[in-house]
Design a protein around this motif. Structure first.
Motif, PDB file in Angstrom:
ATOM      1  N   GLN A 137      32.015 -10.544 -27.791  1.00 61.91           N
ATOM      2  CA  GLN A 137      31.199  -9.633 -28.577  1.00 61.91           C
ATOM      3  C   GLN A 137      30.224 -10.448 -29.416  1.00 61.91           C
ATOM      4  N   THR A 138      28.941 -10.202 -29.252  1.00 65.55           N
ATOM      5  CA  THR A 138      27.941 -10.932 -30.020  1.00 65.55           C
ATOM      6  C   THR A 138      27.857 -10.386 -31.437  1.00 65.55           C
ATOM      7  N   VAL A 139      28.134 -11.260 -32.402  1.00 68.24           N
ATOM      8  CA  VAL A 139      27.947 -10.938 -33.817  1.00 68.24           C
ATOM      9  C   VAL A 139      27.207 -12.127 -34.414  1.00 68.24           C
ATOM     10  N   GLN A 140      25.938 -11.942 -34.698  1.00 68.61           N
ATOM     11  CA  GLN A 140      25.054 -13.047 -35.043  1.00 68.61           C
ATOM     12  C   GLN A 140      25.465 -13.764 -36.327  1.00 68.61           C
ATOM     13  N   GLU A 141      25.733 -13.019 -37.377  1.00 69.47           N
ATOM     14  CA  GLU A 141      25.979 -13.632 -38.689  1.00 69.47           C
ATOM     15  C   GLU A 141      27.459 -13.889 -38.924  1.00 69.47           C
ATOM     16  N   ALA A 142      27.732 -14.985 -39.643  1.00 65.27           N
ATOM     17  CA  ALA A 142      29.114 -15.384 -39.888  1.00 65.27           C
ATOM     18  C   ALA A 142      29.859 -14.371 -40.749  1.00 65.27           C
ATOM     19  N   GLY A 143      29.213 -13.838 -41.774  1.00 67.50           N
ATOM     20  CA  GLY A 143      29.870 -12.894 -42.671  1.00 67.50           C
ATOM     21  C   GLY A 143      30.413 -11.669 -41.948  1.00 67.50           C
ATOM     22  N   PRO A 144      29.580 -10.981 -41.164  1.00 67.79           N
ATOM     23  CA  PRO A 144      30.074  -9.835 -40.405  1.00 67.79           C
ATOM     24  C   PRO A 144      31.171 -10.192 -39.400  1.00 67.79           C
ATOM     25  N   ARG A 145      31.123 -11.416 -38.835  1.00 66.94           N
ATOM     26  CA  ARG A 145      32.193 -11.831 -37.919  1.00 66.94           C
ATOM     27  C   ARG A 145      33.533 -11.868 -38.642  1.00 66.94           C
ATOM     28  N   VAL A 146      33.529 -12.416 -39.852  1.00 66.56           N
ATOM     29  CA  VAL A 146      34.768 -12.503 -40.635  1.00 66.56           C
ATOM     30  C   VAL A 146      35.277 -11.106 -40.972  1.00 66.56           C
ATOM     31  N   GLU A 147      34.365 -10.227 -41.325  1.00 70.27           N
ATOM     32  CA  GLU A 147      34.778  -8.864 -41.664  1.00 70.27           C
ATOM     33  C   GLU A 147      35.379  -8.151 -40.452  1.00 70.27           C
ATOM     34  N   GLN A 148      34.815  -8.377 -39.270  1.00 71.07           N
ATOM     35  CA  GLN A 148      35.378  -7.758 -38.068  1.00 71.07           C
ATOM     36  C   GLN A 148      36.763  -8.321 -37.764  1.00 71.07           C
ATOM     37  N   LEU A 149      36.956  -9.611 -38.045  1.00 70.34           N
ATOM     38  CA  LEU A 149      38.279 -10.213 -37.856  1.00 70.34           C
ATOM     39  C   LEU A 149      39.277  -9.609 -38.847  1.00 70.34           C
ATOM     40  N   ARG A 150      38.871  -9.496 -40.093  1.00 75.59           N
ATOM     41  CA  ARG A 150      39.745  -8.915 -41.122  1.00 75.59           C
ATOM     42  C   ARG A 150      40.175  -7.493 -40.740  1.00 75.59           C
ATOM     43  N   SER A 151      39.217  -6.727 -40.195  1.00 77.84           N
ATOM     44  CA  SER A 151      39.484  -5.327 -39.879  1.00 77.84           C
ATOM     45  C   SER A 151      40.283  -5.145 -38.590  1.00 77.84           C
ATOM     46  N   GLY A 152      40.424  -6.214 -37.818  1.00 74.86           N
ATOM     47  CA  GLY A 152      41.148  -6.129 -36.555  1.00 74.86           C
ATOM     48  C   GLY A 152      40.309  -5.671 -35.386  1.00 74.86           C
ATOM     49  N   LYS A 153      38.997  -5.537 -35.584  1.00 78.53           N
ATOM     50  CA  LYS A 153      38.116  -5.113 -34.490  1.00 78.53           C
ATOM     51  C   LYS A 153      37.950  -6.216 -33.452  1.00 78.53           C
TER      52      LYS A 153
END
Length: 298
Positions: free
Chosen positions: A189-205
Motif C-alpha cells: 500500500q503506497t503511503v507517501q508520508e511517514a506520519g500517516p504510515r505510522v498512524e495506519q500501523l497504529r490503527s491496524g490498517k
C-alpha cells in the motif's frame, strides 16, 4: 534531462535549519563556497548540518542546499558539480543509486561505492560507525500475539499489508524483498508520508512499515523491530560523498575535519539527534552544533 533535474534541485528552497550564507569563521579558508546538500528527511538534514557546521568552524565557506529530494533528483547535480558534498548511505547508494547488489560488509561496500562514483568525479571519505537503514516495525501487541521477532515470522500472519513510499514497492531492500526473498504473501500500500504510515500501523490498517533504524520508533515500546533474518537490507553506514575537485583543492585538513565527525558518530547518537528534531521540535542546525560542541569538534 540531467541538467534540467539539476536546475530543479538547486532552485528549490533550502530548509532544515541552515542559511545559504556561510557562518563567520575565525580564519576563513577562502575560495568558492562548498555546496553541501541533503536528502529530504530528518536524518540527512542532521548529518548535512553536522558536516557543514564542523567545516565552517574550521574556516571553510559553506553553501547549504538542503531537503532536496531523492537520489534520482540529486545525483545529476552531484555528478555535474553543482552539488559538491552529500552525506550518503553506502548500501542504499549502491542498490538504489546504481542498481547494483551491495557487498555484505561496510568495508566492502565502501570500496564498491568508491569505484561506482569514480567515473563521475566523486570521491568518498571515511565511512562512519553510524548506520541508518530500513528497519521494519509491527505493533507490539501483534508481535506478542503471533510470536513475531523476525521478518520471516510474518508468514504466521494472514493478509500481510506493507505500507511504504512508492519507491519501496520495487526495491529489493523493501517490499520486493518481502515477496522475492522472504516469499511472503503480502500486498503493498503506497503511503507517501511517514506520519500517516505510522498512524495506519497504529490503527491496524497495515501490518508492517519501514522506518529508519535511527528513528525513535525503533525503541518505542508500542512497536517491535523485526530482525532482517535473510538480510535483504544492506549495511547503511554513513559516508560523505564529495566532488573530487573539492577534495583535491581543499586537501588533507578538509578531509580530516570531515573524517573526525564521521568517526565520533554512532547509530545510537544519531537516533537521539533525530529524536530532538522530530519529537522535540528543535532545528537540525542547533542540534548539530550542540553535538559538535559536546565532542569538541567546534
Amino acid at each position: 534531462m540531467g541538467a534540467v533535474l539539476a536546475a530543479a534541485v538547486l532552485g528549490m528552497t533550502a530548509c532544515g535549519g541552515g542559511d545559504d550564507a556561510a557562518a563567520p569563521a575565525a580564519q576563513s579558508k577562502g575560495g568558492a563556497p562548498i555546496v553541501v546538500a541533503s536528502f529530504n528527511f530528518t536524518d540527512s538534514l542532521v548529518l548535512a548540518e553536522l558536516y557543514a557546521n564542523a567545516l565552517e568552524a574550521k574556516g571553510y565557506p559553506i553553501t547549504r542546499k538542503l531537503n532536496l529530494g531523492s537520489r534520482e533528483l540529486i545525483y545529476p547535480a552531484l555528478k555535474s558539480g553543482e552539488l559538491q558534498f552529500i552525506p550518503e548511505y553506502q548500501g542504499a547508494a549502491i542498490t538504489t543509486g546504481f542498481g547494483k547488489d551491495a557487498a555484505k560488509d561496510a568495508a566492502g561496500e565502501h570500496e564498491q561505492l568508491k569505484k561506482l562514483f569514480e567515473p563521475d568525479g566523486i570521491g568518498l571519505l571515511d565511512y562512519s560507525p553510524a548506520e541508518d537503514k530500513n528497519t521494519y516495525i509491527v505493533k507490539a501487541d501483534l508481535a506478542k500475539e503471533k510470536g513475531l521477532a523476525k521478518i520471516s515470522d510474518l508468514s504466521k500472519v494472514d493478509n500481510v499489508i506493507v505500507a511504504g513510499g512508492p519507491e519501496c514497492e520495487k526495491r529489493l531492500p523493501c517490499f520486493k524483498g518481502f515477496t522475492d526473498v522472504y516469499k511472503l504473501k503480502a500486498t503493498f500500500q503506497t503511503v507517501q508520508e511517514a506520519g500517516p504510515r505510522v498512524e495506519q500501523l497504529r490503527s491496524g490498517k497495515v501490518t508492517v512499515i519501514p522506518v529508519d533504524s535511527v528513528s525513535p520508533l525503533v525503541s518505542d515500546p508500542q512497536f517491535v523491530a523485526l530482525e532482517d533474518d535473510l538480510a535483504i537490507v544492506p549495511t547503511e553506514n554513513v559516508v560523505p560523498a564529495v566532488n573530487k575537485k573539492v577534495l583535491d583543492e581543499r586537501g588533507a585538513d578538509f578531509a580530516a575535519a570531515v573524517n573526525a565527525v564521521s568517526k565520533a558518530l554512532d547509530t545510537v547518537q544519531l537516533r537521539e539527534l533525530n529524536k530532538r528534531v522530530d519529537s522535540d521540535g528543535e532545528k537540525p542546525g542547533d542540534v548539530a552544533k550542540d553535538w559538535l560542541k559536546e565532542k569538541s569538534l567546534i
